[in-house]
Motif scaffolding. Structure first.
Motif, mmCIF file in Angstrom:
data_model
loop_
_atom_site.group_PDB
_atom_site.id
_atom_site.type_symbol
_atom_site.label_atom_id
_atom_site.label_comp_id
_atom_site.label_asym_id
_atom_site.label_seq_id
_atom_site.Cartn_x
_atom_site.Cartn_y
_atom_site.Cartn_z
ATOM 1 N N UNK A 123 0.849 -1.187 0.000
ATOM 2 C CA UNK A 123 0.000 0.000 0.000
ATOM 3 C C UNK A 123 0.884 1.237 0.000
ATOM 4 N N UNK A 124 0.435 2.249 -0.747
ATOM 5 C CA UNK A 124 1.150 3.517 -0.812
ATOM 6 C C UNK A 124 0.141 4.657 -0.885
ATOM 7 N N UNK A 125 0.531 5.809 -0.331
ATOM 8 C CA UNK A 125 -0.297 7.022 -0.420
ATOM 9 C C UNK A 125 0.103 7.796 -1.671
ATOM 10 N N UNK A 140 -7.090 15.828 -1.418
ATOM 11 C CA UNK A 140 -7.760 14.523 -1.381
ATOM 12 C C UNK A 140 -6.826 13.509 -0.739
ATOM 13 N N UNK A 141 -7.406 12.561 -0.050
ATOM 14 C CA UNK A 141 -6.638 11.480 0.557
ATOM 15 C C UNK A 141 -6.851 10.238 -0.296
ATOM 16 N N UNK A 142 -5.782 9.694 -0.866
ATOM 17 C CA UNK A 142 -5.869 8.505 -1.708
ATOM 18 C C UNK A 142 -4.750 7.549 -1.343
ATOM 19 N N UNK A 143 -5.116 6.284 -1.193
ATOM 20 C CA UNK A 143 -4.110 5.236 -1.035
ATOM 21 C C UNK A 143 -4.371 4.180 -2.090
ATOM 22 N N UNK A 144 -3.289 3.540 -2.522
ATOM 23 C CA UNK A 144 -3.379 2.513 -3.563
ATOM 24 C C UNK A 144 -2.865 1.201 -2.994
ATOM 25 N N UNK A 145 -3.682 0.164 -3.106
ATOM 26 C CA UNK A 145 -3.303 -1.168 -2.667
ATOM 27 C C UNK A 145 -2.942 -1.969 -3.915
ATOM 28 N N UNK A 146 -1.768 -2.603 -3.857
ATOM 29 C CA UNK A 146 -1.262 -3.345 -5.019
ATOM 30 C C UNK A 146 -1.111 -4.816 -4.685
ATOM 31 N N UNK A 147 -1.483 -5.694 -5.621
ATOM 32 C CA UNK A 147 -1.276 -7.123 -5.407
ATOM 33 C C UNK A 147 0.209 -7.461 -5.556
#
Length: 187
Positions: free
Chosen positions: A119-121, A128-135
């Protein structure tokens, strides 16, 4: 002040911006379960567990992130929170333990699991608050050649993110905001 995005990353950031925010994570993750914690400042997982302690202006609580509910709660401020060392005394199933925390006082939760989820912000999404979850095998800014980007964008948070990350076991993932804890889990 304009943000300068290096040319080799401009296309990737444009793609991240175009992605719609998801309401959940892909399989094998389940959730979200949202638990209100007003005035939340910091959270931390017990060692090698999915028990999450929440520190707030109204006391402490412990959430079992696999079961999805509070298992202990105290009201008031009759506890020690060591902001310099990011430690809080436990309660309930975490009683007699010092739990390392992350949130307003600093620190961070694990940003990856042993099996490769990460996970990264998004650094330029403010306000805006966004985080990305990567497989496994991908990251917010990298996808293996010949593969499609397979990220999940979490956004649209109503209040400020305090911290986010995985449990020590890698079986749960939380986004802690100033008003609630958003939990995803897997078996």
């Amino acid at each position: 002040m304009a943000v300068h995005i290096p040319s080799h990353l401009r296309e990737r950031f444009d793609a991240l911006e175009r992605m719609p925010a998801a309401s959940g994570l892909p399989a094998p993750w389940i959730g979200p379960i949202v638990i209100a914690v007003g005035g939340l400042t910091d959270v931390g997982y017990g060692d090698s567990s999915d028990l999450l302690i929440c520190v707030s202006s109204n006391g402490r609580s412990v959430i079992d992130c696999l079961a999805g509910g509070k298992v202990a709660r105290d009201d008031g401020n009759d506890f020690t929170f060591d902001a310099g060392n990011l430690l809080v005394g436990g309660l309930g199933p975490l009683a007699d333990k010092q739990i390392r925390t992350a949130g307003l006082a600093g620190g961070g939760l694990p940003s990856a699991t042993k099996d490769g989820w990460s996970v990264q912000r998004h650094p330029f999404a403010f306000p805006d608050e966004q985080v990305f979850v990567a497989p496994p095998g991908q990251a917010m800014l990298w996808t293996p050649r010949g593969e499609e980007m397979n990220l999940t964008k979490l956004g649209g948070f109503i209040t400020e993110i305090r911290t986010f990350g995985f449990s020590p076991t890698g079986l749960s993932f939380v986004v802690a905001t100033s008003s609630d804890v958003i939990i995803f889990s897997r078996t």
